[in-house]
Write a protein that holds these residues in place. Structure first.
Motif, PDB file in Angstrom:
ATOM      1  N   THR A  96       0.882  -1.132   0.077  1.00 41.37           N
ATOM      2  CA  THR A  96       0.183   0.181   0.150  1.00 41.37           C
ATOM      3  C   THR A  96       0.683   1.458  -0.019  1.00 41.37           C
ATOM      4  OG1 THR A  96      -0.045   0.054   2.456  1.00 41.37           O
ATOM      5  CG2 THR A  96      -1.957  -1.142   1.214  1.00 41.37           C
ATOM      6  N   GLU A  97       0.349   2.337  -0.449  1.00 42.79           N
ATOM      7  CA  GLU A  97       1.104   3.632  -0.524  1.00 42.79           C
ATOM      8  C   GLU A  97       0.170   4.770  -0.222  1.00 42.79           C
ATOM      9  OE1 GLU A  97       2.406   5.693  -4.395  1.00 42.79           O
ATOM     10  OE2 GLU A  97       4.048   4.136  -3.940  1.00 42.79           O
ATOM     11  N   GLU A  98       0.119   5.438   0.945  1.00 46.69           N
ATOM     12  CA  GLU A  98      -0.516   6.779   0.986  1.00 46.69           C
ATOM     13  C   GLU A  98      -0.036   8.073   0.276  1.00 46.69           C
ATOM     14  OE1 GLU A  98      -3.143   8.124   4.769  1.00 46.69           O
ATOM     15  OE2 GLU A  98      -1.018   7.551   5.230  1.00 46.69           O
ATOM     16  N   GLY A  99      -0.798   8.540  -0.401  1.00 45.11           N
ATOM     17  CA  GLY A  99      -0.429   9.868  -0.910  1.00 45.11           C
ATOM     18  C   GLY A  99      -1.697  10.835  -0.692  1.00 45.11           C
ATOM     19  N   SER A 100      -1.525  12.085  -1.483  1.00 44.46           N
ATOM     20  CA  SER A 100      -2.151  13.264  -1.076  1.00 44.46           C
ATOM     21  C   SER A 100      -3.646  12.741  -1.434  1.00 44.46           C
ATOM     22  CB  SER A 100      -1.862  14.523  -1.814  1.00 44.46           C
ATOM     23  OG  SER A 100      -1.670  14.232  -3.385  1.00 44.46           O
ATOM     24  N   GLY A 102      -4.916   9.694  -1.394  1.00 40.72           N
ATOM     25  CA  GLY A 102      -5.642   8.587  -0.473  1.00 40.72           C
ATOM     26  C   GLY A 102      -4.634   7.454  -0.428  1.00 40.72           C
ATOM     27  N   VAL A 103      -5.051   6.329  -0.391  1.00 39.57           N
ATOM     28  CA  VAL A 103      -4.191   5.141  -0.380  1.00 39.57           C
ATOM     29  C   VAL A 103      -4.429   4.452  -1.716  1.00 39.57           C
ATOM     30  CG1 VAL A 103      -3.887   2.736   0.621  1.00 39.57           C
ATOM     31  CG2 VAL A 103      -4.433   4.782   2.145  1.00 39.57           C
ATOM     32  N   ALA A 119     -17.704   5.710  -3.441  1.00 36.94           N
ATOM     33  CA  ALA A 119     -19.051   6.609  -3.275  1.00 36.94           C
ATOM     34  C   ALA A 119     -18.418   8.031  -2.822  1.00 36.94           C
ATOM     35  CB  ALA A 119     -20.034   6.213  -2.321  1.00 36.94           C
ATOM     36  N   GLY A 120     -17.194   8.352  -3.450  1.00 39.17           N
ATOM     37  CA  GLY A 120     -16.272   9.290  -3.225  1.00 39.17           C
ATOM     38  C   GLY A 120     -15.523   9.531  -1.832  1.00 39.17           C
ATOM     39  N   ALA A 121     -15.500   8.324  -1.159  1.00 39.36           N
ATOM     40  CA  ALA A 121     -14.660   8.405   0.009  1.00 39.36           C
ATOM     41  C   ALA A 121     -13.401   7.716  -0.394  1.00 39.36           C
ATOM     42  CB  ALA A 121     -15.447   7.509   0.967  1.00 39.36           C
ATOM     43  N   THR A 122     -12.247   8.014   0.025  1.00 42.51           N
ATOM     44  CA  THR A 122     -11.030   7.691  -0.364  1.00 42.51           C
ATOM     45  C   THR A 122     -10.574   6.641   0.964  1.00 42.51           C
ATOM     46  OG1 THR A 122      -9.658   9.728   0.430  1.00 42.51           O
ATOM     47  CG2 THR A 122     -10.272   9.164  -2.053  1.00 42.51           C
ATOM     48  N   ALA A 123      -9.492   5.918   0.834  1.00 40.62           N
ATOM     49  CA  ALA A 123      -8.975   4.905   1.993  1.00 40.62           C
ATOM     50  C   ALA A 123      -7.952   5.779   2.655  1.00 40.62           C
ATOM     51  CB  ALA A 123      -8.438   3.824   1.382  1.00 40.62           C
ATOM     52  N   PHE A 124      -7.794   5.396   3.834  1.00 33.05           N
ATOM     53  CA  PHE A 124      -6.630   6.099   4.561  1.00 33.05           C
ATOM     54  C   PHE A 124      -6.131   5.060   5.664  1.00 33.05           C
ATOM     55  CE2 PHE A 124     -10.746   6.853   6.435  1.00 33.05           C
ATOM     56  CZ  PHE A 124     -10.823   6.456   7.748  1.00 33.05           C
ATOM     57  N   LYS A 125      -4.887   5.595   6.071  1.00 33.48           N
ATOM     58  CA  LYS A 125      -4.233   4.838   7.103  1.00 33.48           C
ATOM     59  C   LYS A 125      -4.767   5.030   8.682  1.00 33.48           C
ATOM     60  CE  LYS A 125      -0.174   3.501   4.849  1.00 33.48           C
ATOM     61  NZ  LYS A 125       1.247   3.379   4.886  1.00 33.48           N
ATOM     62  N   VAL A 126      -5.357   4.168   9.391  1.00 35.86           N
ATOM     63  CA  VAL A 126      -5.832   4.431  10.806  1.00 35.86           C
ATOM     64  C   VAL A 126      -4.909   3.639  11.829  1.00 35.86           C
ATOM     65  CG1 VAL A 126      -7.555   2.437  10.631  1.00 35.86           C
ATOM     66  CG2 VAL A 126      -8.032   4.500  11.973  1.00 35.86           C
ATOM     67  N   THR A 127      -4.822   3.976  13.023  1.00 29.98           N
ATOM     68  CA  THR A 127      -4.066   3.306  13.978  1.00 29.98           C
ATOM     69  C   THR A 127      -5.147   3.266  15.322  1.00 29.98           C
ATOM     70  OG1 THR A 127      -2.048   4.202  13.505  1.00 29.98           O
ATOM     71  CG2 THR A 127      -2.266   3.260  15.822  1.00 29.98           C
ATOM     72  N   PHE A 128      -5.475   2.052  15.512  1.00 32.02           N
ATOM     73  CA  PHE A 128      -6.452   1.842  16.545  1.00 32.02           C
ATOM     74  C   PHE A 128      -6.039   2.032  17.979  1.00 32.02           C
ATOM     75  CE2 PHE A 128      -8.162  -0.228  12.977  1.00 32.02           C
ATOM     76  CZ  PHE A 128      -9.590   0.185  12.765  1.00 32.02           C
TER      77      PHE A 128
END
Length: 231
Positions: A96-100, A102-103, A119-128
């Motif tokens: 995976t690669e995160e950029g401006s 999204g992922v 649906a217009g929502a991009t992916a992102f990295k999240v830490t729980f």
């Protein structure tokens, strides 16, 4: 799942002809050869999966996540099975690669990087809270329950400057499981090619070992005969 099956009767007959008066050992030679081949191929399968997918190699070694195991052939059932059982893998286990924007992700090595958007929502990295990192995406139109919202307020605090924490649900994105990747046609074909080549060599190795034992026994018998006859 990969079944290691052969024409049992035909193989036993071929082995028996080579073993001559030790022909009774032919079924065991075949069974032990199949099991040895299965164990060697089991170790090769993760490499075959790695050649096709960008999966984290450590996942393929974890039995809880699907690392292959062997069900060996038994005297009454000369067939071995290489099994894999595990859950879907999180997308963070792949490239995976995160950029401006999204992922982006690349699951198969023969594919390109794909921007994850729904649906217009991009992916992102999240830490729980557990410190576990994942790739997630907001589910537009879906919000957390009251308890879920309370948790987020506890984590992110009360509104600041009129901005409430985003209560839109998020979903952790997943990729294929280890059993699914093992079942890939390309992986299966490479595995079978290696498997039957290894099996042939294992059978030949055990036949040669038994022939050598037969030869050694004949020499011993000849020496005993010579000693008894005084020749």
């Amino acid at each position: 799942m990969i079944h290691i099956e052969v024409d049992t009767q035909a193989e036993i007959e071929k082995i028996a002809k080579r073993l001559e008066w030790q022909a009774i050992k032919a079924p065991d030679v075949l069974r032990l050869s199949i099991n040895a081949a299965a164990r060697k191929v089991r170790k090769q399968i993760p490499d075959n999966v790695e050649d096709a997918y960008t999966i984290d190699p450590s996942v393929l070694k974890d039995r809880k996540r699907g690392a292959p195991t062997v069900q060996t052939a038994k005297p009454g059932n000369i067939m071995a099975v290489i099994r894999s059982k595990g859950p879907v893998n999180e997308l963070s286990d792949f490239l995976t690669e995160e950029g401006s924007r999204g992922v982006k992700t690349k699951v198969r090595k023969d594919g390109g990087k794909k921007l994850l958007e729904r649906a217009g929502a991009t992916a992102f990295k999240v830490t729980f809270r557990s410190t576990h990192m994942a790739i997630a995406q907001r589910r537009i139109g879906e919000t957390y329950t009251t308890s879920g919202a309370a948790d987020r307020v506890e984590k992110y605090g009360m509104p600041r400057r009129g901005q409430w924490p985003d209560m839109t649900r998020i979903k952790v994105l997943t990729g294929p499981s280890v059993p699914s990747m093992m079942g890939n046609e390309e992986v299966q074909e490479r595995t079978r090619t290696i498997l039957y080549d290894v099996l042939d060599r294992e059978i030949e190795k055990r036949i040669e070992k038994n022939i050598d034992i037969i030869f050694q026994k004949r020499i011993i018998n000849m020496k005993v005969l010579v000693k008894r006859t005084g020749l």
